[in-house]
Design a protein around this motif. Sequence first.
Motif: not given
Length: 517
Positions: A435-457
Amino acid sequence: MKLIYQHMLAFLVIILTSTAIVGFSVISFSSNQAYQTTYQRLEGYASSLGELATEQNPDHTSKGDLIDNHFLNKLQIVMQSDDLQIRLFNGKNKQLYPKMGPKVKLPKDIWKSLKAGNEIRIKNDHEQRETYFSSKDAYTSVIIPWFDGSKMIGAVWIGARVKNVEQPIHLAKRNLISAFVVTLIVGLILSYLISYYSLVKIKRLSKATKKVAAGDLTVQIHHQDHDEIDDLASDFNSMIKSLKKSAEAVKEQERRRDQFMADAAHEMRTPLTTINGILEGLEYDAIPEDSKPKSYQLMHRETNRLIRLVNENLDYEKIRNNQISLIKTNFDATVPLNDLKTQLKTNAEKENDIIKLEVPEKLPVYADHDRFTQIMVNLVQNAIQFTQNGVITVSARRLKHGTEISVNDTGIGMSDEQIKYIFERFYKADPSRAKLGGKGESGLGLAIVLSLIKQHGGRISVNSIPNVGSTFIVTFFDKGFEEYTNAMKISCKSFSLSVYTIDAKAFLFLTLTFALT
C-alpha cells in the motif's frame, strides 16, 4: 563378544602375561640358586675330604687307601642326614669307596678333564649315561680332583638327590600357582570394575544417541573431562547444539518458504483477479461503453504488472545463477545518479518525499553501467516505498580502492529480525508495504540488488532503526580489488542470509495455479 568382555579379556591377558613372565623369572632364579648352592656345598665337602686325605696318608700308599675306610663309613652315616653320597677314586681311576656294591669307573673324557685340574659339575646324572652313578635316584653331583703338588692322587664324587635339590623349586612353583590363582581372581574383579566404569559412560552416550534419533535435541551428557570418552561426550554435546540450531534454522526456512509462496501468489492474484473481473464484465456486457476505455487501460496496466513481475523473477534467476554477462568499465557515476533523481522524482512526490543527492562532481566507479543503474534504482525505489513525508539521501565517497554509495531514508525502518530476511525474494518487511509503494512493487528489488553486487565482487551492508529510518551502503571495488564473498556483512549484526532458489518456470506455474484457485 560384548565390549565389557573384550575389556576384561584384555586386562586379564595383560595381568596373566605379566604374572607368567615374573613367575618364570622367579622359578628360573630359584632353580639356578638352588643348584649353585648345592654345588658350592658339595665342593666344600670335597675340598675338606681332600685335605684330610693328604694329612692321613702323606705318601698315599697305606693299604692303597687315601682316607681311612672306617672314617669314611662314619662320615657317610653323618652325611646321610643331608642325603649325600660319596664315591672315592684313587689316582688310577679305581673306586676305593664304597667297598661294597657296584664298582664305577669314571669315563675317560671326565678323567682326562680331572687330571687337567678341572672340577666337574653334573646337574642330573640320569641325563648323561656316562655319569650314571645310581640306577634308582637321579643325583646332582660334583667330581673334585685331589693333587699333591702336580701329581693327581685321586678324586671324590659327592652327590645329592635331585629331588632334594629341586624341593625349593617345587615350593616356588606351588607358591607361583597360588599367586597365579589369586591374581586371576583379583584380575577378574578389577577388570570387571574398570570395564564397567568405562562402559557406563559409553552406555550414557548410546542412550543419548537413541534419544536424539527419536527427535529429542535437548539431550546433554554430564562429563568430568577426565579421559577421551569425556571428550567424546563434550563433542556430542556440541554436535547436539549444532543440530538444534540447524533444526531451528530448517523450521524457520520452512516458514519462510510457505511465506514466499503466499507472497508470490498474492503478488499475482491481485492483477489476475482484476483482469478476470474486467473480462467477465466485458463478456456479459456489464461495463458501460464510456467506462470501457478505462477498463482496457486498467487491464493493460495489470498485464504489464504481471509481465514485469515475471520478467523480474526470470531476471533474478539469471543473475543469481550467473547466467548474465557483466561488462564492467570505469565511468563517472555522477551522471546516472543525477538521471536517477530525475526519473524517480515523480514517484517520490506521490509520497511527499524529497530525493537529495550528495555526491562529488566526479565519482569514478568500476561496474557494469546498466546493472549499476538497476542497483541504484531498486535501492532508491525501496526507500521511497517505506518513506512518507520524508527525505531520501543518496551520498557517495571514494575509498582507497573503491567507491561507497549510501542510500538513507527517514522511513519506517526495520528490526534485526526483519533485516535477516530483507534480501529474500518477495519478503515484505511490513505487511502494509504494497500500500505504501504504489503500483509495480514485485518484492524482488533487493534480492536482485544482492545478487548483482555479489557478481560485481562488491559489498552491501544495512543499518536500520525502527521508526527512524534505514541506510543501505554499497561498495564497488576498483578493478583488481573485487571481493568475492559468499555471505553478506550487515553492520548492525551479522546474519546468514539464505535465499530460497526455485526454478523460474516452476515458480510461475505454482503461483499462477494458486492465484487462480
